[in-house]
Design a protein around this motif. Structure first.
Motif: not given
Length: 684
Positions: A385-388, A457-462, A538-545
């Motif tokens: 995720r950081l790489a891209i 985004r559904a990943t937040e649910a996980l 890391c997964e919610l990078m720059a999503e405001g949470l």
């Protein structure tokens, strides 16, 4: 003139309080009387659609939602928020955040529409009508949750109130924060009972899955807030809780019997509602290839393009998104900002180093050797995720419609670090994101981008399920399949996709720069829980949470005694230092896009443009410490307990006091550790 008519109309439905252009904020005009207004479902939809604007989406002249983690340990600009200083955040007579306009107006529409529906006077598809009413219940919950995060205890308003002083004062009573959260959850349940099944409407509209995801967010927030703030005045019946001084809250008891049981009540709701969404999507998440396209012939990275597009309708895991349209004038500036320095918002060193290496292990315990000698090194063998998403000098920013934008930056330059530079071009930390980038020159016309905005985004649910369920059961096995699904979608493979690899390699003694490693001023001892927090970060990078998470975890107490120095890239004694000394083109500036000669511009004066290694004792860029003369933050960021919540505006106490002059006669009470006089700092 009665004082309340001009001063506490924030809780009333008063047409005189609004702009003539905001027709939803007043009763219908005379030519559209209440008897004929909302006579058809299409009119209801038009009213409901306006309220969609209360949700946070991209605005213009900013990095949109991707910049909403600014002022945390994830992202920063050059000027820290006053909440991280001493004596900089003061009580005031007014506070614009204490605004009930949206809630009041939604309540008014709810009442009017439901009355007309029940009377059978709204023609059209009744299923659609109920769905739009469900939208309003959701949107009121969304607004209330924003208020809950700012204030904690709140008045609970079920309906718009008349402009009557006695009723308004009575309605101003602050209910315990957990009761507010229960009200929000109940409103979301009302929305779910009214909405049509998932798939009935496009994901540009609120759907049951989006409601359940948001429900899990609210419940996780309140459950963890109660858990980590137990024993403080920030929760009902905690020692010094200010609500106890008011007769209407003096005998309050938790519905579940205790703060611990109330916390678990919300965590259980969070886990169940999150699981309902997670189970539907965990097998179909888009997978990160770890590569970003650099030409029109390169294959698409499905994970990257979740955000780098202008149409999210085909992305299953995006549960709600906003569409932009240039012909309608609904636009943003994301492509311009992504190709430059993220509008003066940079990633912090602490965040960058918190990402794992490609083998799923922290940078201090990996088979790969971590290097920050160049930005390219930082992105090498790292979390995919950081790489891209971390921009690297020399990468291609535009390969579609090259030359068609008036603000194109075709190739990523060396970062422009100058603290006195304009926000549009500046890189505060040297680290910038390309999240949201579309590689499209035609989208780089200033202020004319149509980058779509993901709202849920559904990943937040996980992630919500992982945290809530683990806190309830302390059982890794319950959540491991969900965690592996997140890791696999992130682009990890083999052993690196197994969270146990990370857990085993984690040394909490070395996890010092991540504020999320702490709760109540103490380092977490549970490596599983810490890595759940790391994964979320890391997964919610720059999503405001991020601020919401730091607040609910009580993750700032440690700054009271140990100040934080926010840093960016490793500048000094690296090859990157030479970028700014060399002047190969003879323009009088170094090749780092005009930063110039640091021997002249890093002396700590008001003329400096970058931090000094001698004055800060750091080889890393410190965006808050370039000026060491007039600088409230030259000793780093600190914290005060009061700052977890905002101070109530003093004017509201006077408005609701029986004599309109004595604070103590108001039914309101101040938030913990804030005084009840204007222009004073926190007491603790």
């Amino acid at each position: 003139m009665k004082l309340y008519k001009s001063l506490i109309a924030a809780l009333a439905l008063s047409a005189s309080m609004v702009s003539c252009s905001d027709w939803l904020e007043q009763e219908p005009p005379s030519y559209l009387t209440p008897d004929t207004y909302f006579s058809d479902v299409t009119q209801v939809q038009a009213a409901v659609d306006w309220f969609y604007t209360v949700m946070i989406t991209h605005g213009n002249w900013s990095y949109g939602t991707y910049g909403n983690d600014n002022e945390t340990d994830n992202q920063t600009d050059w000027s820290p928020d006053g909440k991280y200083g001493t004596g900089l955040w003061l009580t005031s007579t007014t506070n614009d955040n204490w605004s009930w306009t949206n809630i009041r107006n939604i309540n008014y529409q709810l009442r009017t529409i439901i009355e007309k529906r029940d009377a059978g006077t709204i023609t059209g598809d009744q299923n659609k009508l109920n769905n739009f009413i469900g939208d309003l219940y959701f949107l009121r919950s969304y607004c209330y949750f924003d208020m809950l995060q700012k204030w904690g205890d709140l008045p609970i308003l079920w309906q718009a109130l008349p402009d009557d002083e006695a009723e308004l004062v009575a309605a101003s009573k602050r209910m315990p924060r957990n009761e507010v959260a229960r009200f929000i959850v109940n409103s979301l349940d009302s929305a779910l009972t009214l909405m049509q099944p998932q798939g009935t409407y496009a994901t540009t509209r609120i759907t049951p899955d989006a409601v359940n995801l948001f429900k899990s967010r609210v419940a996780l927030y309140e459950g963890t807030f109660l858990k980590y703030f137990a024993g403080t005045p920030f929760v009902p019946n905690g020692p010094g809780w200010p609500g106890a001084a008011k007769d209407y809250n003096a005998n309050y008891q938790y519905p579940t019997g205790s703060v611990e049981a109330e916390s678990n009540y919300f965590l259980d709701i969070a886990a169940k509602s999150a699981k309902e969404v997670a189970d539907k999507y965990m097998g179909s998440l888009r997978v990160n290839t770890g590569k970003i396209p650099q030409s029109a012939t390169d294959p698409e990275n499905p994970y990257f393009s979740i955000w780098g597009n202008n149409n999210m309708s085909g992305i299953k895991e995006v549960l709600l998104w906003r569409e932009y349209n240039r012909s309608l004038g609904v636009v943003n500036d994301i492509e311009v900002v992504t190709q430059k320095g993220n509008y003066g918002i940079g990633l912090t060193r602490g965040f960058v180093e918190n990402f794992l290496m490609a083998d799923g292990k922290p940078i201090y315990n990996s088979a790969y050797k971590y290097s920050d000698q160049t930005i390219a090194d930082v992105a090498t063998n790292r979390d995919p995720r950081l790489a891209i998403f971390l921009k690297v000098p020399g990468q291609v920013n535009v390969f579609k419609n090259v030359g068609e934008g008036d603000h194109e930056v075709d190739v990523e330059p060396k970062p422009y670090l100058a603290a006195r530079g304009d926000a549009e071009n500046g890189y505060p930390t040297g680290y910038a994101l390309r999240k949201g980038g579309m590689f499209d020159g035609a989208e780089a016309d200033n202020g004319s981008c149509t980058n779509a905005c993901e709202v849920f985004r559904a990943t937040e649910a996980l992630l919500n399920y992982m945290e809530a369920q683990y806190l309830l059961t302390n059982n890794l096995g319950d959540i491991l399949p969900y965690w592996k699904a997140v890791r696999t979608a992130a682009g990890f493979t083999g052993a690196a996709a197994d969270p146990q690899t990370t857990i085993d390699a984690t040394d909490m003694n070395q996890e010092n720069s991540d504020w999320g490693a702490y709760s109540a001023g103490t380092k977490l001892g549970d490596k599983v829980l810490y890595n759940i927090r790391r994964e979320r970060r890391c997964e919610l990078m720059a999503e405001g949470l991020r601020w919401m998470d730091l607040q609910r975890w009580r993750a700032l107490d440690q700054l009271i005694t140990t100040h934080a120095h926010i840093e960016g890239m490793h500048l000094y004694n690296t090859p990157m230092e030479g970028w700014y000394y060399e002047d190969k083109d003879g323009d009088g500036y170094g090749d780092g896009v005009g930063v110039g000669n640091f021997t002249l511009l890093n002396d700590g004066s008001t003329s400096a443009v970058v931090s000094s290694p001698e004055l800060t004792h750091s080889e890393y860029v410190r965006p808050h410490e370039w000026n060491m003369v007039q600088n409230d933050f030259k000793d780093g960021l600190t914290w005060h307990m009061a700052h977890y919540l905002q101070p109530m505006p003093i004017r509201q106490f006077l408005l609701t006091a029986s004599d309109h002059a004595s604070v103590e006669l108001s039914p309101l009470y101040q938030n913990p550790y804030w005084p009840t006089e204007s222009d004073l700092p926190a007491e603790k």
